[in-house]
Write a protein that holds these residues in place. Structure first.
Motif, PDB file in Angstrom:
ATOM      1  N   ARG A  23       0.841  -1.209   0.000  1.00  0.00           N
ATOM      2  CA  ARG A  23       0.000   0.000   0.000  1.00  0.00           C
ATOM      3  C   ARG A  23       0.869   1.249   0.000  1.00  0.00           C
ATOM      4  NH1 ARG A  23      -5.497   1.113   3.431  1.00  0.00           N
ATOM      5  NH2 ARG A  23      -5.974   3.126   2.497  1.00  0.00           N
ATOM      6  N   GLU A  24       1.927   1.214   0.783  1.00  0.00           N
ATOM      7  CA  GLU A  24       2.833   2.365   0.836  1.00  0.00           C
ATOM      8  C   GLU A  24       3.554   2.550  -0.497  1.00  0.00           C
ATOM      9  OE1 GLU A  24       5.000   5.621   1.905  1.00  0.00           O
ATOM     10  OE2 GLU A  24       3.279   4.770   2.939  1.00  0.00           O
TER      11      GLU A  24
ATOM     12  N   GLU B  79      -4.224   5.722  -3.386  1.00  0.00           N
ATOM     13  CA  GLU B  79      -4.986   6.931  -3.054  1.00  0.00           C
ATOM     14  C   GLU B  79      -4.427   8.152  -3.786  1.00  0.00           C
ATOM     15  OE1 GLU B  79      -4.980   4.508   0.863  1.00  0.00           O
ATOM     16  OE2 GLU B  79      -3.650   4.787  -0.839  1.00  0.00           O
ATOM     17  N   ARG B  80      -3.109   8.220  -3.909  1.00  0.00           N
ATOM     18  CA  ARG B  80      -2.495   9.346  -4.625  1.00  0.00           C
ATOM     19  C   ARG B  80      -2.690   9.221  -6.128  1.00  0.00           C
ATOM     20  NH1 ARG B  80       3.200  10.741  -1.936  1.00  0.00           N
ATOM     21  NH2 ARG B  80       2.413  11.439   0.074  1.00  0.00           N
TER      22      ARG B  80
ATOM     23  N   LYS C 223       0.652   3.462  -3.384  1.00  0.00           N
ATOM     24  CA  LYS C 223      -0.078   4.700  -3.060  1.00  0.00           C
ATOM     25  C   LYS C 223      -1.269   4.937  -4.002  1.00  0.00           C
ATOM     26  CE  LYS C 223       4.135   6.751  -1.426  1.00  0.00           C
ATOM     27  NZ  LYS C 223       4.493   7.294  -0.284  1.00  0.00           N
TER      28      LYS C 223
END
Length: 115
Positions: free
Chosen positions: A95-96, A101-102, A99
């Motif tokens: 997830r990191e 969401e970005r 990203k």
């Protein structure tokens, strides 16, 4: 047709399996592929599998057909395609790294007020 209740019920399934930081993105008018993304983290690949298994078990009971599941058995990033709703269940490092969401930063975050 995705209703608020169906989306809330889907979030409840994720929360029941202790999914971390679920975020629901409205992609209507942004993506030609789907209307909503639900992104959630599982602490381990075991938890990612557990969340995915619960979703694939319960979503059809809610009337949402699971069209395709991708990413098992590795379970670092599992995609559950339900047509108008695509669920991403990721380990923290995935997830990191990705990203999502970005990547979909212009999408509106859907929230449900407590009733």
């Amino acid at each position: 047709m995705l209703t608020d209740k169906l989306l809330q019920d889907t979030l409840s399934i994720v929360e029941e399996k202790k999914g971390i930081d679920p975020i629901l993105l409205n992609l209507e008018g942004i993506s030609m592929v789907t209307d909503y993304f639900l992104i959630v983290t599982g602490n381990t690949t075991t938890q990612v599998k557990a969340i995915t298994e619960k979703l694939t078990e319960k979503l059809p009971e809610l009337g949402l057909q699971v069209l395709h599941v991708e990413g098992l058995p590795e379970a670092k990033w599992v995609l559950v395609d339900c047509g108008d709703l695509v669920l991403h269940v990721l380990t923290p490092d995935q997830r990191e790294f990705y990203k999502l969401e970005r990547l979909w930063g212009d999408a509106k975050v859907v929230s449900f007020s407590a009733s």
